[in-house]
Design an enzyme around this catalytic site. Structure first.
Site, PDB file in Angstrom:
ATOM      1  N   ASP A 169       2.831  -7.621  11.543  1.00 44.53           N
ATOM      2  CA  ASP A 169       3.228  -6.462  10.750  1.00 44.53           C
ATOM      3  C   ASP A 169       3.063  -5.239  11.651  1.00 44.53           C
ATOM      4  O   ASP A 169       1.941  -4.930  12.088  1.00 44.53           O
ATOM      5  CB  ASP A 169       2.266  -6.383   9.543  1.00 44.53           C
ATOM      6  CG  ASP A 169       2.882  -5.695   8.344  1.00 44.53           C
ATOM      7  OD1 ASP A 169       3.682  -4.781   8.551  1.00 44.53           O
ATOM      8  OD2 ASP A 169       2.525  -6.076   7.209  1.00 44.53           O
TER       9      ASP A 169
ATOM     10  N   GLU B 215      10.875  -3.173   6.302  1.00 47.15           N
ATOM     11  CA  GLU B 215      10.564  -2.800   4.916  1.00 47.15           C
ATOM     12  C   GLU B 215      11.357  -1.531   4.637  1.00 47.15           C
ATOM     13  O   GLU B 215      11.006  -0.449   5.119  1.00 47.15           O
ATOM     14  CB  GLU B 215       9.068  -2.530   4.735  1.00 47.15           C
ATOM     15  CG  GLU B 215       8.741  -2.331   3.272  1.00 47.15           C
ATOM     16  CD  GLU B 215       7.414  -1.633   3.007  1.00 47.15           C
ATOM     17  OE1 GLU B 215       6.876  -1.779   1.908  1.00 47.15           O
ATOM     18  OE2 GLU B 215       6.912  -0.910   3.901  1.00 47.15           O
TER      19      GLU B 215
ATOM     20  N   ASP C 110       2.455  -5.775  -2.333  1.00 47.52           N
ATOM     21  CA  ASP C 110       2.503  -4.472  -3.011  1.00 47.52           C
ATOM     22  C   ASP C 110       3.066  -4.600  -4.426  1.00 47.52           C
ATOM     23  O   ASP C 110       3.215  -3.592  -5.118  1.00 47.52           O
ATOM     24  CB  ASP C 110       3.438  -3.503  -2.262  1.00 47.52           C
ATOM     25  CG  ASP C 110       2.935  -3.169  -0.877  1.00 47.52           C
ATOM     26  OD1 ASP C 110       1.709  -3.098  -0.682  1.00 47.52           O
ATOM     27  OD2 ASP C 110       3.779  -2.982   0.024  1.00 47.52           O
TER      28      ASP C 110
HETATM   29  C1  GLC Z   1       3.832  -0.518   3.170  1.00 51.55           C
HETATM   30  C2  GLC Z   1       2.845  -1.643   2.946  1.00 51.55           C
HETATM   31  C3  GLC Z   1       1.774  -1.178   2.026  1.00 51.55           C
HETATM   32  C4  GLC Z   1       1.060  -0.032   2.680  1.00 51.55           C
HETATM   33  C5  GLC Z   1       2.048   1.078   3.045  1.00 51.55           C
HETATM   34  C6  GLC Z   1       1.418   2.043   3.978  1.00 51.55           C
HETATM   35  O1  GLC Z   1       4.517  -0.180   2.028  1.00 51.55           O
HETATM   36  O2  GLC Z   1       3.525  -2.772   2.472  1.00 51.55           O
HETATM   37  O3  GLC Z   1       0.863  -2.189   1.708  1.00 51.55           O
HETATM   38  O4  GLC Z   1       0.080   0.464   1.834  1.00 51.55           O
HETATM   39  O5  GLC Z   1       3.171   0.569   3.713  1.00 51.55           O
HETATM   40  O6  GLC Z   1       1.272   1.464   5.228  1.00 51.55           O
END
Ligand code: GLC
Length: 588
Positions: free
Chosen positions: A134, A293, A368
């Protein structure tokens, strides 16, 4: 993609031919002997998300770790998983459970060592599984040495690595933007006499991608992990990296007078230039995949994000998981939706990725999001039937399925009564926000139970021993009390369990190539109860029918005439009828 007829022997000299006669030779040479495009490994496999902190603890400190994951790789192998997305396990003060990174080149001691990571990559590799890291590149931790330096003065070599801005004349924040986790998106720093921007928590300052040095360093980090042998990257919060040229107030969208940052900074013009640069520097020539994402990217812009002109191999679109949430992100205001809308998400996003020669990641849950049986199914018991129905959708849809840990066991949302039971900082902040908006405690808690991120983060349930076999210590987040019934060991032995449904479906995907490679078509787009679609490859066609209701429903039996039932979630499949939450797969 247009099919072209080429004799098998010609395939080997085709690239040379194209090189020599580069006049309109615009064909994809990645073909198999049937002259259809050959799918890459990550298009044919199943991906699995591990929330590292909650998967398996090997040393009794109550926190999941890398050695724990290595010890459970066979569980994943049995489900045909070929890629594991690990949530961030780098050095981090854990303000947002690792999404606040202090050192991208080292493993957090709570999770293990770099040797443990090397061993995990190696052991996974022996099982044909690749590790996906990630990459949290929109922001770092405020404890990252780059930020410590940046905030130390206005003229140091990292001073411009973050987004700094002067106060308004009255000393207040430069704009009225609300961070995604609540409160102002700006934090004042005494030392610089300036504010820094944080799209998420104040402990997560945003990096300044406009600075080429920052972009270069981020590419170096990705290359470091490619050299370690990882198979890909999930690009966290990537739609927020480019900030608008001018910072100005937005229209307030709640009682707090602030304007949500998402609608102001997500997917800003010019973002793709940065990402094309990243792609050519990091990915080209390496056998890895990227999945962004991409909250804020819609089916209309998908062709710029994936496929031949895109920047990633896949992007997670959010229109499905946000189907019941209005844009303002208020967990007490839900939006009505129906199955027709749910289905249209797939037609729009999947087909738009397809038409760009891109690929689609299928997901119903992640760390999330609420658990899918609570999110997308009526609230009326029948938990196992609902979980199986959704598993059929996840594992037969065109694209790479991403299973969230616990989804394969039929996990449901936590049902905690008080806000003090929750751990997630965004949940706690949102609770305060809701009270500030005038909701009663009871109303706020109903919203929290529905959307809190803790639901997908409770420890994995391995067996019916104390703490579900997750840890011998005290788990960092309580194990959900249903673990005696819903756990790997028990479900493995039960042929009718959700877990065995996943294992069987994954076998089916491998055996019936139309389920991985076939085209997708929604065959009953207007049906309000049934999700029915086909997957077609050459002469093979699979027909998938899923009942999203607790009633028995009928459909035109002619749809499956001449086809053989190859899978059913209920013991007696009856052509033309679907049992409550029943799902069947036919093949012609
Ligand atoms: C993304 C992650 C989430 C995190 C956010 C900030 O949305 O999936 O879990 O809190 O980014 O990094």
């Amino acid at each position: 993609m247009k099919k072209i007829k080429i004799k098998k022997g010609i395939l080997s000299i085709l690239p040379l031919f194209c090189l020599l006669f580069n006049g309109g030779c615009n064909i994809n040479v990645n073909l198999n002997v049937n002259n259809t495009p050959r799918l890459k490994w990550w298009q044919k496999t199943i991906a699995y998300e591990i929330y590292v902190k909650s998967f398996k603890d090997s040393d009794g400190d109550g926190i999941g770790d890398l050695n724990g994951i290595t010890s459970e790789l066979d569980h994943l192998k049995d489900m045909g998983v070929g890629a594991i997305w690990l949530t961030p396990c780098y050095v981090s003060p854990q303000a947002d459970n690792g999404y606040d990174i202090a050192d991208y080149y080292n493993i957090d001691p709570a999770y293990g060592t770099m040797e443990d990571m090397d061993r995990l990559i190696d052991e996974a590799g022996k099982r044909d599984i690749r590790i996906v890291m990630d990459l949290v590149f929109n922001h770092t931790s405020d404890q990252n040495e780059w930020f410590l330096k940046s905030r130390s003065s206005k003229d140091n070599d990292k001073s411009d690595w973050y987004i700094w801005a002067d106060p308004k004349e009255d000393g207040s924040a430069p704009t009225n933007w609300r961070s995604i986790f609540g409160g102002s998106a700006w934090e004042y720093d005494e030392n610089r006499g300036q504010y820094y921007l944080h799209t998420f928590l104040p402990q997560q300052p945003d990096l300044n991608w406009a600075n080429p040095e920052v972009r270069e360093e981020l590419c170096n980090i990705a290359k470091f992990w490619i050299d370690k042998g990882v198979g890909g990257f999930r690009m966290d919060a990537i739609t927020y990296i480019k900030k608008p040229a001018v910072f100005k107030d937005g229209t307030p969208d709640a009682e707090d007078g602030l304007a949500g940052i998402h609608s102001i900074t997500a997917n800003t013009d010019g973002i793709l230039d940065y990402l094309h640069e990243f792609r050519s520097s990091v990915q080209d020539g390496n056998d890895i995949f990227t999945v962004g994402e991409a909250n804020g990217v819609t089916s209309e812009d998908l062709d710029k994000w994936v496929g031949k002109n895109g920047v990633f191999d896949m992007v997670f679109s959010f229109e499905l998981v946000n189907i019941d949430l209005p844009d303002e992100n208020n967990w007490c205001v839900t939006r009505d939706w129906d199955l027709k809308k749910f289905k249209s998400f797939f037609s729009e996003n999947l087909l738009s990725a397809d038409s760009a020669d891109g690929w689609f990641p299928v997901f119903l849950e992640n760390h999330d999001q609420p658990r899918s049986i609570n999110h997308f199914m009526p609230d009326d018991g029948e938990r196992i039937a609902k979980a199986k129905a959704l598993s059929v959708l996840l594992l037969t849809m065109r694209g790479t399925p991403f299973i969230m840990q616990g989804e394969e066991l039929g996990f449901e949302n936590v049902d905690w009564s008080s806000i003090t039971d929750y751990n997630d900082i965004s949940t706690k902040n949102h609770y305060e926000f809701l009270l500030g908006e005038g909701y009663s405690e009871e109303e706020a808690m109903a919203g929290i139970r529905r959307f809190s991120r803790d639901s997908s983060r409770t420890p994995m349930q391995w067996d019916d021993s104390e703490n579900a076999g997750f840890t011998t210590g005290t788990p960092w987040l309580p194990v959900y009390p249903d673990y005696k019934e819903f756990n790997c060991a028990v479900e493995r032995k039960d042929p009718d369990s959700v877990l065995n449904c996943y294992i069987e479906l994954s076998k089916l995907r491998r055996e019936h190539s139309e389920l991985t490679e076939g085209d997708y078509k929604d065959i009953l787009p207007d049906d309000e109860n049934i999700f029915a679609f086909t997957r077609t490859k050459d002469d093979s066609k699979a027909i998938i029918l899923i009942n999203f209701t607790s009633n028995e429903v009928s459909y035109d039996g002619g749809l499956t005439e001449g086809a053989t039932c190859i899978f059913s979630t209920t013991p007696k499949e009856q052509r033309g009828h679907l049992a409550p939450y029943g799902a069947v797969i036919y093949e012609m």
